[in-house]
Design a protein around this motif. Structure first.
Motif, PDB file in Angstrom:
ATOM      1  N   MET A   1     128.373   4.138 -65.030  1.00 51.57           N
ATOM      2  CA  MET A   1     127.698   3.323 -64.089  1.00 51.57           C
ATOM      3  C   MET A   1     127.322   4.060 -63.067  1.00 51.57           C
ATOM      4  N   GLN A   2     126.256   3.567 -62.392  1.00 46.91           N
ATOM      5  CA  GLN A   2     125.532   4.539 -61.309  1.00 46.91           C
ATOM      6  C   GLN A   2     126.471   4.837 -60.111  1.00 46.91           C
ATOM      7  N   LEU A   3     126.175   6.175 -59.621  1.00 46.51           N
ATOM      8  CA  LEU A   3     126.649   6.561 -58.505  1.00 46.51           C
ATOM      9  C   LEU A   3     125.687   6.990 -57.748  1.00 46.51           C
ATOM     10  N   ASN A  40     129.630  11.662 -64.581  1.00 47.33           N
ATOM     11  CA  ASN A  40     128.820  10.671 -64.448  1.00 47.33           C
ATOM     12  C   ASN A  40     127.441  11.360 -64.664  1.00 47.33           C
ATOM     13  N   GLN A  41     126.738  10.803 -65.470  1.00 52.13           N
ATOM     14  CA  GLN A  41     125.192  11.269 -65.729  1.00 52.13           C
ATOM     15  C   GLN A  41     124.097  10.421 -65.105  1.00 52.13           C
ATOM     16  N   ALA A 117     123.295   0.029 -57.101  1.00 57.37           N
ATOM     17  CA  ALA A 117     124.494   0.987 -57.507  1.00 57.37           C
ATOM     18  C   ALA A 117     125.755   0.410 -57.343  1.00 57.37           C
ATOM     19  N   PRO A 118     126.888   0.386 -58.117  1.00 60.26           N
ATOM     20  CA  PRO A 118     127.969  -0.246 -57.987  1.00 60.26           C
ATOM     21  C   PRO A 118     128.906   0.952 -57.320  1.00 60.26           C
ATOM     22  N   PHE A 119     128.565   1.917 -57.252  1.00 62.69           N
ATOM     23  CA  PHE A 119     129.574   3.148 -56.498  1.00 62.69           C
ATOM     24  C   PHE A 119     128.578   3.873 -55.519  1.00 62.69           C
ATOM     25  N   LEU A 226     147.029  28.328 -56.907  1.00 60.44           N
ATOM     26  CA  LEU A 226     146.030  29.201 -57.621  1.00 60.44           C
ATOM     27  C   LEU A 226     146.533  30.599 -57.121  1.00 60.44           C
ATOM     28  N   GLU A 227     146.068  31.711 -57.774  1.00 59.23           N
ATOM     29  CA  GLU A 227     146.371  33.085 -57.384  1.00 59.23           C
ATOM     30  C   GLU A 227     145.304  33.755 -56.277  1.00 59.23           C
ATOM     31  N   GLU A 228     144.273  33.159 -56.481  1.00 61.96           N
ATOM     32  CA  GLU A 228     143.059  33.596 -55.360  1.00 61.96           C
ATOM     33  C   GLU A 228     142.321  32.428 -55.025  1.00 61.96           C
ATOM     34  N   VAL A 229     142.227  32.355 -53.509  1.00 65.32           N
ATOM     35  CA  VAL A 229     141.177  31.289 -52.853  1.00 65.32           C
ATOM     36  C   VAL A 229     140.257  32.310 -52.602  1.00 65.32           C
ATOM     37  N   PHE A 230     138.996  32.130 -52.770  1.00 62.74           N
ATOM     38  CA  PHE A 230     138.006  33.047 -52.372  1.00 62.74           C
ATOM     39  C   PHE A 230     137.028  32.324 -51.410  1.00 62.74           C
ATOM     40  N   ASP A 231     136.744  31.168 -51.451  1.00 64.83           N
ATOM     41  CA  ASP A 231     135.826  30.254 -50.363  1.00 64.83           C
ATOM     42  C   ASP A 231     136.154  28.826 -50.609  1.00 64.83           C
ATOM     43  N   PRO A 232     137.026  28.416 -49.498  1.00 63.86           N
ATOM     44  CA  PRO A 232     137.327  26.901 -49.654  1.00 63.86           C
ATOM     45  C   PRO A 232     136.095  25.972 -49.278  1.00 63.86           C
ATOM     46  N   THR A 233     134.983  26.479 -48.903  1.00 61.42           N
ATOM     47  CA  THR A 233     133.789  25.429 -48.493  1.00 61.42           C
ATOM     48  C   THR A 233     133.363  24.722 -49.830  1.00 61.42           C
ATOM     49  N   GLY A 234     133.292  23.392 -49.209  1.00 64.24           N
ATOM     50  CA  GLY A 234     132.922  22.464 -50.274  1.00 64.24           C
ATOM     51  C   GLY A 234     134.112  21.813 -51.191  1.00 64.24           C
ATOM     52  N   ALA A 235     135.420  22.377 -51.015  1.00 63.37           N
ATOM     53  CA  ALA A 235     136.481  21.940 -51.463  1.00 63.37           C
ATOM     54  C   ALA A 235     136.762  20.210 -51.440  1.00 63.37           C
ATOM     55  N   GLY A 236     136.606  20.051 -50.087  1.00 67.25           N
ATOM     56  CA  GLY A 236     136.696  18.543 -49.777  1.00 67.25           C
ATOM     57  C   GLY A 236     135.577  17.558 -50.567  1.00 67.25           C
ATOM     58  N   ASP A 237     134.432  18.365 -50.585  1.00 73.12           N
ATOM     59  CA  ASP A 237     133.443  17.362 -50.906  1.00 73.12           C
ATOM     60  C   ASP A 237     133.528  17.489 -52.715  1.00 73.12           C
ATOM     61  N   SER A 238     134.119  18.448 -53.109  1.00 75.05           N
ATOM     62  CA  SER A 238     134.252  18.618 -54.504  1.00 75.05           C
ATOM     63  C   SER A 238     135.405  17.696 -55.212  1.00 75.05           C
ATOM     64  N   PHE A 239     136.165  17.694 -54.305  1.00 68.73           N
ATOM     65  CA  PHE A 239     137.406  16.506 -54.532  1.00 68.73           C
ATOM     66  C   PHE A 239     136.863  15.210 -54.604  1.00 68.73           C
ATOM     67  N   ALA A 240     136.131  14.996 -53.215  1.00 69.71           N
ATOM     68  CA  ALA A 240     135.294  13.617 -53.264  1.00 69.71           C
ATOM     69  C   ALA A 240     134.447  13.220 -54.462  1.00 69.71           C
ATOM     70  N   GLY A 241     133.658  14.291 -54.790  1.00 70.88           N
ATOM     71  CA  GLY A 241     132.900  14.009 -55.943  1.00 70.88           C
ATOM     72  C   GLY A 241     133.411  13.923 -57.269  1.00 70.88           C
ATOM     73  N   GLY A 242     134.398  14.703 -57.645  1.00 72.10           N
ATOM     74  CA  GLY A 242     135.236  14.667 -58.937  1.00 72.10           C
ATOM     75  C   GLY A 242     136.105  13.124 -58.882  1.00 72.10           C
ATOM     76  N   LEU A 243     136.258  12.698 -57.725  1.00 71.98           N
ATOM     77  CA  LEU A 243     137.043  11.426 -57.632  1.00 71.98           C
ATOM     78  C   LEU A 243     136.148  10.482 -57.973  1.00 71.98           C
ATOM     79  N   MET A 244     135.084  10.344 -57.236  1.00 72.03           N
ATOM     80  CA  MET A 244     134.146   9.344 -57.661  1.00 72.03           C
ATOM     81  C   MET A 244     133.254   9.134 -58.926  1.00 72.03           C
ATOM     82  N   GLY A 245     133.273  10.364 -59.339  1.00 71.52           N
ATOM     83  CA  GLY A 245     132.481  10.679 -60.871  1.00 71.52           C
ATOM     84  C   GLY A 245     133.425  10.033 -61.794  1.00 71.52           C
ATOM     85  N   TYR A 246     134.887  10.524 -61.572  1.00 78.10           N
ATOM     86  CA  TYR A 246     135.804   9.903 -62.534  1.00 78.10           C
ATOM     87  C   TYR A 246     135.936   8.255 -62.562  1.00 78.10           C
TER      88      TYR A 246
END
Ligand code: AMP
Length: 310
Positions: A1-3, A40-41, A117-119, A226-246
């Motif tokens: 479904m469209q996102l 989601n493609q 778009a439904p999402f 995680l053993e190593e966190v190198f760069d947290p930038t985008g973690a919040g957005d990746s969380f939101a993206g993974g969540l909405m994609g799913y």
């Protein structure tokens, strides 16, 4: 479904205790759509970049099933530029530079093919820009989620309240939830946020996971240690993206599907922080994410037989 997502596409420069990046591609819209593309493609991105933004990066975004016809490229414009520096604990950061450039006059236009778009995911942008996107939808999306940050609470609180009224789900971090509601307890803060509009609230707690509040129910998701966190930038957005994609790949939006979506978001975010910028998200596959979702399942699963549980 469209996102459909509205969010920044940017140049970032990042400093962490482990190193410094050159000017690299970032932006909330970039991270969100990239993260959602594992599930989601059929996505669209509404954004703006300058003429200095590499065409091959836009092509790369497009190649992941993301319609980029909603990305404006104003003549002579310069791309939004952000510089952040992380403290030693990697949980907090200072913004050193924000050059809005083309984002300063951004007037979003939803492409006609995404008006139903439904999402809809409203990335962290000024609350009036977020609402301009909602207003252009022909049909009320099934789910509208939004992100925001302390910056908008400081300079556009009234506008932010207006946007909160029209969304279903707010995804926010703990510090911001406390600032927005003047409540220390995250449970009370979530209840206050629900009075402002959203039916569901997700409060992110960085390396300590996330809390989902939905119709009187609460779900607590761990973050993967995680053993190593190198760069947290985008973690919040990746969380939101993974969540909405799913979520947009599921039959229905319910407490159950939201719980799994939070785990999907946590899994994608756990990869994002392992390298600078979007690098790690570009390397991984859907199988890698499935593996981490199952690790997250194992991490907090236990049997309670004999102690009154069903
Ligand atoms: P996150 O680490 O998930 O909070 O998001 C970081 C991304 O947000 C970076 O790639 C920045 O380019 C982008 N960003 C930072 N400040 C802003 C802002 N004021 N408006 C839009 N995007 C921003």
């Amino acid at each position: 479904m469209q996102l459909l997502t509205v969010g920044s596409v940017a140049f970032d420069a990042i400093e962490t205790p482990f190193g410094k990046s050159d000017k690299i591609v970032g932006g909330a819209g970039t991270y969100i759509t990239l993260a959602a593309s594992f599930f989601n493609q059929n996505q669209g991105l509404v954004s703006v970049v300058g003429e200095d933004f590499p065409k091959e990066v836009l092509e790369k975004i497009h190649s992941r099933g993301i319609d980029i016809s909603g990305i404006q490229i104003p003549e002579g414009g310069k791309t939004f530029f952000w510089v952040g520096r992380y403290h030693n604990d990697m949980n907090s950061r200072d913004t050193l530079v924000t050059e809005l450039n083309v984002l300063g006059t951004f007037d979003p236009v939803v492409p006609v093919q995404f008006k139903n778009a439904p999402f809809l995911m409203l990335g962290n942008l000024s609350p009036d820009v977020q609402r301009k996107v909602v207003d252009q939808m022909e049909q009320r999306p099934r789910l509208i989620a939004m992100d925001t940050m302390n910056f908008w609470m400081d300079i556009a609180l009234e506008e932010l309240h207006k946007t909160l009224k029209v969304v279903d789900l707010l995804i926010i971090n703990d510090e911001e939830a406390r600032q927005l509601t003047h409540q220390y307890s995250l449970k009370t803060a979530a209840a206050k946020i629900m009075e402002l509009g959203p039916k569901s609230v997700i409060i992110k707690k960085g390396e300590h996971g996330a809390l989902l509040f939905h119709g009187g129910q609460i779900f607590s998701a761990p973050a993967l240690p995680l053993e190593e966190v190198f760069d947290p930038t985008g973690a919040g957005d990746s969380f939101a993206g993974g969540l909405m994609g799913y979520l947009s790949s599921q039959e229905e939006v319910s407490f159950d599907s939201l719980k799994k979506a939070v785990i999907a978001g946590s899994a994608v975010a756990s990869f994002c922080v392992e390298k600078f910028g979007t690098q790690r998200l570009e390397e991984i596959t859907r199988n890698d994410i499935a593996e981490r979702m199952s690790m997250l399942h194992q991490l907090s699963h236990f049997e309670l037989t004999g102690y009154g549980a069903a």
